[in-house]
Write a protein that holds these residues in place. Structure first.
Motif, PDB file in Angstrom:
ATOM      1  N   LYS A 248       7.140  -9.937 -75.411  1.00 36.76           N
ATOM      2  CA  LYS A 248       7.028  -8.625 -74.774  1.00 36.76           C
ATOM      3  C   LYS A 248       5.622  -8.556 -74.209  1.00 36.76           C
ATOM      4  N   ILE A 249       5.531  -8.357 -72.893  1.00 34.12           N
ATOM      5  CA  ILE A 249       4.237  -8.363 -72.214  1.00 34.12           C
ATOM      6  C   ILE A 249       4.068  -7.073 -71.432  1.00 34.12           C
ATOM      7  N   VAL A 250       2.962  -6.381 -71.702  1.00 33.98           N
ATOM      8  CA  VAL A 250       2.604  -5.171 -70.952  1.00 33.98           C
ATOM      9  C   VAL A 250       1.162  -5.347 -70.503  1.00 33.98           C
ATOM     10  N   GLY A 251       0.986  -5.454 -69.188  1.00 35.66           N
ATOM     11  CA  GLY A 251      -0.362  -5.672 -68.670  1.00 35.66           C
ATOM     12  C   GLY A 251      -0.949  -6.946 -69.250  1.00 35.66           C
ATOM     13  N   ASP A 252      -2.034  -6.825 -70.007  1.00 33.16           N
ATOM     14  CA  ASP A 252      -2.679  -7.985 -70.626  1.00 33.16           C
ATOM     15  C   ASP A 252      -2.323  -8.135 -72.105  1.00 33.16           C
ATOM     16  N   ASP A 253      -1.476  -7.269 -72.623  1.00 36.88           N
ATOM     17  CA  ASP A 253      -1.098  -7.323 -74.037  1.00 36.88           C
ATOM     18  C   ASP A 253       0.201  -8.104 -74.211  1.00 36.88           C
ATOM     19  N   PHE A 254       0.252  -8.853 -75.293  1.00 40.73           N
ATOM     20  CA  PHE A 254       1.342  -9.780 -75.548  1.00 40.73           C
ATOM     21  C   PHE A 254       1.786  -9.643 -76.995  1.00 40.73           C
ATOM     22  N   TRP A 255       3.085  -9.535 -77.204  1.00 33.45           N
ATOM     23  CA  TRP A 255       3.661  -9.511 -78.549  1.00 33.45           C
ATOM     24  C   TRP A 255       4.734 -10.580 -78.612  1.00 33.45           C
ATOM     25  N   LEU A 256       4.761 -11.327 -79.680  1.00 31.07           N
ATOM     26  CA  LEU A 256       5.804 -12.328 -79.902  1.00 31.07           C
ATOM     27  C   LEU A 256       6.593 -11.935 -81.131  1.00 31.07           C
ATOM     28  N   LYS A 257       7.906 -11.880 -80.987  1.00 31.74           N
ATOM     29  CA  LYS A 257       8.794 -11.695 -82.132  1.00 31.74           C
ATOM     30  C   LYS A 257       9.734 -12.882 -82.139  1.00 31.74           C
ATOM     31  N   ASN A 258       9.559 -13.741 -83.125  1.00 24.13           N
ATOM     32  CA  ASN A 258      10.382 -14.936 -83.251  1.00 24.13           C
ATOM     33  C   ASN A 258      11.468 -14.631 -84.279  1.00 24.13           C
TER      34      ASN A 258
ATOM     35  N   ASN B 187       5.381 -14.296 -85.818  1.00 22.32           N
ATOM     36  CA  ASN B 187       5.171 -13.112 -84.993  1.00 22.32           C
ATOM     37  C   ASN B 187       3.682 -12.850 -84.824  1.00 22.32           C
ATOM     38  N   THR B 188       3.298 -12.427 -83.629  1.00 17.42           N
ATOM     39  CA  THR B 188       1.880 -12.233 -83.354  1.00 17.42           C
ATOM     40  C   THR B 188       1.667 -11.211 -82.243  1.00 17.42           C
ATOM     41  N   THR B 189       0.460 -10.715 -82.168  1.00 19.46           N
ATOM     42  CA  THR B 189       0.012  -9.828 -81.099  1.00 19.46           C
ATOM     43  C   THR B 189      -1.336 -10.357 -80.634  1.00 19.46           C
ATOM     44  N   GLU B 190      -1.512 -10.443 -79.339  1.00 21.90           N
ATOM     45  CA  GLU B 190      -2.783 -10.922 -78.797  1.00 21.90           C
ATOM     46  C   GLU B 190      -2.879 -10.561 -77.325  1.00 21.90           C
ATOM     47  N   LYS B 191      -3.951 -10.948 -76.686  1.00 30.26           N
ATOM     48  CA  LYS B 191      -4.111 -10.773 -75.246  1.00 30.26           C
ATOM     49  C   LYS B 191      -3.480 -11.978 -74.555  1.00 30.26           C
ATOM     50  N   ILE B 192      -2.858 -11.718 -73.437  1.00 33.34           N
ATOM     51  CA  ILE B 192      -2.213 -12.802 -72.703  1.00 33.34           C
ATOM     52  C   ILE B 192      -3.268 -13.640 -71.990  1.00 33.34           C
ATOM     53  N   THR B 193      -3.023 -14.921 -71.917  1.00 37.76           N
ATOM     54  CA  THR B 193      -3.983 -15.805 -71.261  1.00 37.76           C
ATOM     55  C   THR B 193      -3.734 -15.828 -69.755  1.00 37.76           C
ATOM     56  N   ILE B 194      -4.763 -16.107 -69.014  1.00 33.46           N
ATOM     57  CA  ILE B 194      -4.647 -16.227 -67.566  1.00 33.46           C
ATOM     58  C   ILE B 194      -3.720 -17.387 -67.226  1.00 33.46           C
ATOM     59  N   LYS B 195      -3.805 -18.447 -67.980  1.00 30.20           N
ATOM     60  CA  LYS B 195      -2.947 -19.614 -67.746  1.00 30.20           C
ATOM     61  C   LYS B 195      -1.472 -19.226 -67.864  1.00 30.20           C
ATOM     62  N   PHE B 196      -1.123 -18.478 -68.912  1.00 30.21           N
ATOM     63  CA  PHE B 196       0.262 -18.047 -69.105  1.00 30.21           C
ATOM     64  C   PHE B 196       0.699 -17.170 -67.930  1.00 30.21           C
ATOM     65  N   LYS B 197      -0.147 -16.216 -67.559  1.00 30.19           N
ATOM     66  CA  LYS B 197       0.176 -15.331 -66.425  1.00 30.19           C
ATOM     67  C   LYS B 197       0.414 -16.135 -65.157  1.00 30.19           C
ATOM     68  N   ASP B 198      -0.477 -17.061 -64.862  1.00 27.59           N
ATOM     69  CA  ASP B 198      -0.398 -17.831 -63.623  1.00 27.59           C
ATOM     70  C   ASP B 198       0.795 -18.779 -63.600  1.00 27.59           C
ATOM     71  N   GLU B 199       1.105 -19.393 -64.732  1.00 25.20           N
ATOM     72  CA  GLU B 199       2.159 -20.404 -64.768  1.00 25.20           C
ATOM     73  C   GLU B 199       3.559 -19.829 -64.945  1.00 25.20           C
ATOM     74  N   ILE B 200       3.683 -18.679 -65.601  1.00 28.24           N
ATOM     75  CA  ILE B 200       5.004 -18.177 -65.963  1.00 28.24           C
ATOM     76  C   ILE B 200       5.399 -16.914 -65.212  1.00 28.24           C
ATOM     77  N   LEU B 201       4.488 -15.969 -65.124  1.00 28.82           N
ATOM     78  CA  LEU B 201       4.835 -14.653 -64.587  1.00 28.82           C
ATOM     79  C   LEU B 201       4.603 -14.569 -63.088  1.00 28.82           C
ATOM     80  N   GLU B 202       5.353 -13.682 -62.443  1.00 27.58           N
ATOM     81  CA  GLU B 202       5.143 -13.415 -61.023  1.00 27.58           C
ATOM     82  C   GLU B 202       4.282 -12.164 -60.907  1.00 27.58           C
ATOM     83  N   ALA B 203       3.073 -12.335 -60.442  1.00 21.92           N
ATOM     84  CA  ALA B 203       2.111 -11.233 -60.368  1.00 21.92           C
ATOM     85  C   ALA B 203       2.603 -10.088 -59.485  1.00 21.92           C
ATOM     86  N   SER B 204       3.406 -10.396 -58.501  1.00 20.87           N
ATOM     87  CA  SER B 204       3.864  -9.360 -57.574  1.00 20.87           C
ATOM     88  C   SER B 204       4.954  -8.465 -58.173  1.00 20.87           C
TER      89      SER B 204
END
Length: 133
Positions: free
Chosen positions: A54-64, A71-88
């Motif tokens: 679950k990603i909102v802005g720069d916040d990231f939650w993982l529920k496995n 399970n974890t909560t952290e800030k999303i990495t730029i690498k993850f954003k660039d490689e996986i998500l569509e910024a537009s």
């Protein structure tokens, strides 16, 4: 806080299908509705080996669902954003299969029935079902 390897999708390969639900706005009705689709489906998500990002802005939650201690909560990495998500895209749902390939990417609501039907139609899922019967 868990190590950032949780954002390395290759760590899920052959273990989990990854469902990513991303919104730029946590108050988005579409985002809330999408999360609501899966509120009462823990057993089904676990059976299908889902790790929910679950990603909102720069916040990231993982529920496995198969490994709750991951399970974890952290800030999303730029690498993850660039490689996986569509910024537009303000909202998107992405399903990544056990093999690491993108199986679904859309910017509209995915119902639990649509998701489960898609996963259940995959050859690896068919093999899982055969082994379990």
């Amino acid at each position: 806080m868990a190590p950032l390897h949780s954002q390395n999708l290759s760590s899920h390969q052959w273990k989990n299908r990854v469902l990513i639900i991303k919104s730029e706005d946590k108050k988005s009705e579409l985002f809330k509705k999408q999360l609501g689709e899966f509120e009462t489906t823990d057993a089904e998500l676990k059976e299908r080996k889902i790790a929910l990002y679950k990603i909102v802005g720069d916040d990231f939650w993982l529920k496995n669902y198969t490994k709750p201690n991951a399970n974890t909560t952290e800030k999303i990495t730029i690498k993850f954003k660039d490689e996986i998500l569509e910024a537009s895209k303000n909202f998107e749902v992405i399903l990544i299969g056990l093999d690491g390939g993108v199986k679904l990417r859309q910017s509209s609501l995915v119902t639990k029935e649509q998701l489960f039907q898609l996963i259940d139609s995959m050859p690896m899922r068919a093999n899982e079902l055969k082994r379990n019967n």
